[in-house]
Design a protein around this motif. Structure first.
Motif, mmCIF file in Angstrom:
data_model
loop_
_atom_site.group_PDB
_atom_site.id
_atom_site.type_symbol
_atom_site.label_atom_id
_atom_site.label_comp_id
_atom_site.label_asym_id
_atom_site.label_seq_id
_atom_site.Cartn_x
_atom_site.Cartn_y
_atom_site.Cartn_z
ATOM 1 N N SER A 30 0.817 -1.217 0.000
ATOM 2 C CA SER A 30 0.000 0.000 0.000
ATOM 3 C C SER A 30 0.847 1.263 0.000
ATOM 4 O O SER A 30 0.317 2.357 -0.017
ATOM 5 C CB SER A 30 -0.920 0.007 1.221
ATOM 6 N N GLY A 31 2.170 1.094 0.066
ATOM 7 C CA GLY A 31 3.055 2.257 -0.001
ATOM 8 C C GLY A 31 3.238 2.955 1.323
ATOM 9 O O GLY A 31 3.416 4.164 1.368
ATOM 10 N N SER A 32 3.197 2.215 2.437
ATOM 11 C CA SER A 32 3.308 2.835 3.742
ATOM 12 C C SER A 32 4.729 3.300 4.065
ATOM 13 O O SER A 32 4.957 3.878 5.102
ATOM 14 C CB SER A 32 2.835 1.868 4.832
ATOM 15 N N ASN A 33 5.710 3.035 3.186
ATOM 16 C CA ASN A 33 7.051 3.567 3.414
ATOM 17 C C ASN A 33 7.125 5.056 3.074
ATOM 18 O O ASN A 33 8.051 5.743 3.437
ATOM 19 C CB ASN A 33 8.098 2.793 2.612
ATOM 20 N N TYR A 34 6.128 5.574 2.355
ATOM 21 C CA TYR A 34 5.985 6.999 2.070
ATOM 22 C C TYR A 34 7.227 7.614 1.425
ATOM 23 O O TYR A 34 7.621 8.720 1.740
ATOM 24 C CB TYR A 34 5.634 7.756 3.355
ATOM 25 N N ASN A 35 7.871 6.857 0.547
ATOM 26 C CA ASN A 35 9.063 7.355 -0.137
ATOM 27 C C ASN A 35 8.749 8.066 -1.445
ATOM 28 O O ASN A 35 9.650 8.524 -2.131
ATOM 29 C CB ASN A 35 10.042 6.197 -0.406
ATOM 30 N N GLY A 36 7.489 8.141 -1.808
ATOM 31 C CA GLY A 36 7.105 8.789 -3.052
ATOM 32 C C GLY A 36 7.222 10.303 -2.957
ATOM 33 O O GLY A 36 7.586 10.859 -1.917
ATOM 34 N N PRO A 37 6.911 11.001 -4.040
ATOM 35 C CA PRO A 37 7.012 12.460 -4.051
ATOM 36 C C PRO A 37 6.020 13.098 -3.082
ATOM 37 O O PRO A 37 4.890 12.641 -2.927
ATOM 38 C CB PRO A 37 6.675 12.823 -5.505
ATOM 39 N N LEU A 38 6.487 14.158 -2.442
ATOM 40 C CA LEU A 38 5.669 14.869 -1.474
ATOM 41 C C LEU A 38 4.548 15.632 -2.177
ATOM 42 O O LEU A 38 4.781 16.305 -3.177
ATOM 43 C CB LEU A 38 6.542 15.842 -0.670
ATOM 44 N N VAL A 104 8.403 20.976 4.546
ATOM 45 C CA VAL A 104 9.718 20.551 4.060
ATOM 46 C C VAL A 104 9.990 19.132 4.528
ATOM 47 O O VAL A 104 9.853 18.817 5.714
ATOM 48 C CB VAL A 104 10.838 21.485 4.570
ATOM 49 N N LYS A 105 10.366 18.265 3.579
ATOM 50 C CA LYS A 105 10.745 16.895 3.892
ATOM 51 C C LYS A 105 11.954 16.549 3.034
ATOM 52 O O LYS A 105 11.846 16.380 1.827
ATOM 53 C CB LYS A 105 9.592 15.932 3.611
ATOM 54 N N GLY A 106 13.107 16.455 3.667
ATOM 55 C CA GLY A 106 14.335 16.195 2.915
ATOM 56 C C GLY A 106 14.614 17.316 1.937
ATOM 57 O O GLY A 106 14.697 18.496 2.307
ATOM 58 N N ASN A 107 14.734 16.968 0.658
ATOM 59 C CA ASN A 107 14.976 17.959 -0.394
ATOM 60 C C ASN A 107 13.691 18.519 -0.989
ATOM 61 O O ASN A 107 13.735 19.400 -1.846
ATOM 62 C CB ASN A 107 15.832 17.348 -1.513
ATOM 63 N N ASP A 108 12.539 17.973 -0.540
ATOM 64 C CA ASP A 108 11.252 18.442 -1.056
ATOM 65 C C ASP A 108 10.717 19.578 -0.188
ATOM 66 O O ASP A 108 10.743 19.501 1.048
ATOM 67 C CB ASP A 108 10.226 17.306 -1.066
ATOM 68 N N ALA A 109 10.229 20.626 -0.832
ATOM 69 C CA ALA A 109 9.624 21.749 -0.120
ATOM 70 C C ALA A 109 8.447 22.255 -0.934
ATOM 71 O O ALA A 109 8.618 22.663 -2.079
ATOM 72 C CB ALA A 109 10.645 22.856 0.102
ATOM 73 N N LEU A 110 7.255 22.202 -0.350
ATOM 74 C CA LEU A 110 6.051 22.638 -1.039
ATOM 75 C C LEU A 110 5.298 23.643 -0.182
ATOM 76 O O LEU A 110 5.389 23.620 1.051
ATOM 77 C CB LEU A 110 5.138 21.444 -1.330
ATOM 78 N N THR A 111 4.553 24.533 -0.836
ATOM 79 C CA THR A 111 3.748 25.518 -0.124
ATOM 80 C C THR A 111 2.289 25.431 -0.584
ATOM 81 O O THR A 111 2.008 25.040 -1.721
ATOM 82 C CB THR A 111 4.263 26.947 -0.371
ATOM 83 N N PHE A 112 1.397 25.795 0.302
ATOM 84 C CA PHE A 112 -0.020 25.860 -0.033
ATOM 85 C C PHE A 112 -0.320 27.166 -0.762
ATOM 86 O O PHE A 112 0.283 28.203 -0.472
ATOM 87 C CB PHE A 112 -0.879 25.777 1.230
ATOM 88 N N ASP A 113 -1.245 27.108 -1.692
ATOM 89 C CA ASP A 113 -1.663 28.327 -2.395
ATOM 90 C C ASP A 113 -2.520 29.214 -1.496
ATOM 91 O O ASP A 113 -2.383 30.438 -1.508
ATOM 92 C CB ASP A 113 -2.439 27.971 -3.670
ATOM 93 N N ASN A 114 -3.420 28.608 -0.745
ATOM 94 C CA ASN A 114 -4.263 29.400 0.154
ATOM 95 C C ASN A 114 -3.496 29.771 1.408
ATOM 96 O O ASN A 114 -2.584 29.076 1.838
ATOM 97 C CB ASN A 114 -5.556 28.657 0.502
#
Length: 216
Positions: A30-38, A104-114
């Motif tokens: 089911s992908g519980s290792n959560y290694n996919g893209p943030l 921020v998680k590792g090299n991934d960093a995302l922001t919400f639009d709202n």
């Protein structure tokens, strides 16, 4: 008797082992290792104040809080729990009226639009001093008392230390330091002081009296 108990328990133990292995295998599928893209989906509520609980939903957030950071503008919030695709975060102190929430998680960093709207709540708290107590400056804040002594003009330095002039009916007095961060008060000058100020350019504290002018 012992032999019968062993034979009875053996199938149960084997059964539990099979269930555990199946559950682990199913989690991996089911992908519980959560290694996919943030990915970020939503957060709620859309407003709050200091220590408000914010829920963030997304994908592949993970379960290791130490590898995650959530910012409200430039101030970091406290992550209390991460359960795969949901984070529980507490809002930091005074990040700004309108906040951009970023994860921020590792090299991934995302922001919400709202945006998140921060609500300032001001409360009046007693730092030190007790009603009906006698004068005592020098020690921790719990034992500091200033009743009956007239506090005059005060100022703060960049570290949040408060400096106050005090006197007894215009006679006998001085300059006191009150530090909430260090939980202490102490006398800096044991003579009557009329005014005190902190100069941002020279980064010095100036105490003015009728007798002399000092910088600290």
């Amino acid at each position: 008797m012992k032999k019968r108990i062993t034979q009875t328990l053996l199938p149960i133990i084997m059964g539990l082992s099979v269930i555990t292995q199946f559950a682990c295998s199913d989690d991996n599928k089911s992908g519980s290792n959560y290694n996919g893209p943030l990915k970020l989906t939503t957060f709620y509520p859309d407003s709050g104040y200091l220590s408000s609980k914010i829920i963030i939903e997304g994908e592949n957030l993970g379960t290791d809080v130490s590898k995650l950071s959530v910012y409200f503008n430039k101030k970091k919030g406290y992550i209390s729990q991460a359960v795969g695709n949901i984070l529980m975060v507490y809002a930091p102190k005074l990040p700004g009226d309108t906040c951009i929430i970023s994860v921020v998680k590792g090299n991934d960093a995302l922001t919400f639009d709202n945006k998140f709207r921060y609500i300032s709540r001001f409360t009046v708290e007693n730092v030190c001093g007790k009603t009906g107590s006698r004068y005592n400056i020098g020690g921790d804040l719990a034992s500091t008392t200033i009743e009956g002594w007239r506090l005059k003009v005060g100022c703060c330095d960049p570290e949040g230390n408060y400096y106050s002039c005090y006197s007894w009916f215009g006679h006998n007095g001085g300059l006191a330091l009150i530090s909430e961060k260090k939980n202490l008060s102490k006398k800096i000058i044991s003579e009557l002081v009329n005014d005190v100020m902190y100069h941002k350019v020279t980064e010095k504290l100036y105490a003015v009296s009728t007798q002399k002018k000092r910088h600290l």
